[in-house]
Design an enzyme around this catalytic site. Structure first.
Site, short mmCIF file in Angstrom:
data_model
loop_
_atom_site.label_atom_id
_atom_site.label_comp_id
_atom_site.label_asym_id
_atom_site.label_seq_id
_atom_site.Cartn_x
_atom_site.Cartn_y
_atom_site.Cartn_z
CE LYS A 254 -33.89 -13.48 7.89
NZ LYS A 254 -33.72 -12.44 8.90
CD GLU B 265 -34.18 -14.35 12.98
OE1 GLU B 265 -34.04 -15.58 12.77
OE2 GLU B 265 -33.56 -13.48 12.34
CD GLU C 284 -30.83 -16.17 15.01
OE1 GLU C 284 -29.74 -16.63 15.42
OE2 GLU C 284 -31.02 -15.85 13.83
CG ASN D 287 -30.65 -11.88 14.40
OD1 ASN D 287 -29.55 -12.39 14.34
ND2 ASN D 287 -31.73 -12.46 13.92
NE ARG E 233 -27.20 -8.78 12.29
CZ ARG E 233 -27.61 -9.98 12.62
NH1 ARG E 233 -27.70 -10.32 13.90
NH2 ARG E 233 -27.94 -10.87 11.71
CB VAL F 25 -30.79 -7.06 5.54
CG1 VAL F 25 -31.07 -6.68 4.11
CG2 VAL F 25 -29.31 -7.22 5.78
NE ARG G 285 -32.53 -9.95 2.48
CZ ARG G 285 -31.84 -10.33 3.54
NH1 ARG G 285 -30.65 -10.89 3.39
NH2 ARG G 285 -32.32 -10.15 4.74
#
Length: 181
Positions: free
Chosen positions: A23, A61, A75, A77, A79, A82, A127
């Site tokens: 990303k 997601e 999916e 994630n 956790r 970011v 980012r």
């Protein structure tokens, strides 16, 4: 999710801008997403996480097809991702603090928490990578001789770097996240 069959969705993020499966830009709320689709995405994510008694922050997601106005599960994630900072900025919360409170058994009921929240504004995260554009954006190690960040209201910069840091050859090329709310 609270691990007892309750889960809340704190908005959605658009992470479509990617390079080499990484990303580059994330934003919330997702632009150009019709409100019915937005509500359905949130409800689907909440039902999925509640059904498995999920206990933590996580991201469900989906891939959204703008032409058909349909979305498809991709999916989960399990956790903190970011791009969580854009959600924190819009919702006015600290997800890491919530995770620690939940681990200590001190987190308020999720449904009560969400009822007290109201999203405000829009946030974009970009980012900053150590890459060489002349070499097809391959990771680029080396000395960071000068690092300087601007200061401004609505600007958040999450980073680990400072002037004089040597970026090693074996590293994740993400150096910082610049978030504007």
């Amino acid at each position: 999710g609270d691990g007892q069959g309750k889960a809340i969705a704190l908005g959605e993020r658009d992470c479509s801008a990617q390079r080499r499966n990484q990303k580059v830009i994330e934003e919330t709320p997702a632009p150009n997403l019709p409100e019915p689709a937005r509500q359905k995405l949130h409800a689907t994510a909440e039902r999925l996480m509640a059904a498995v008694n999920y206990r933590n922050a996580g991201t469900v997601e989906f891939i959204y097809d703008a032409d058909s106005a349909q979305f498809y599960f991709l999916e989960v994630n399990t956790r903190l991702q970011v791009e969580h900072g854009v959600s924190e900025e819009v919702w006015g919360i600290d997800l890491v603090e919530w995770m620690l409170q939940q681990a200590a058994g001190e987190l308020t009921d999720l449904v009560t928490l969400k009822a007290a929240l109201s999203p405000a504004g829009h946030a974009v995260q970009v980012r900053i990578y150590a890459e060489d554009p002349a070499l097809d954006f391959r990771p680029s190690a080396g000395l960071l001789s000068r690092v300087s960040w601007p200061q401004a209201d609505g600007l958040r910069i999450d980073h680990w770097i400072e002037s004089g840091i040597e970026v090693p050859t074996l590293f994740d090329p993400m150096l910082a996240k610049v978030i504007v709310h």
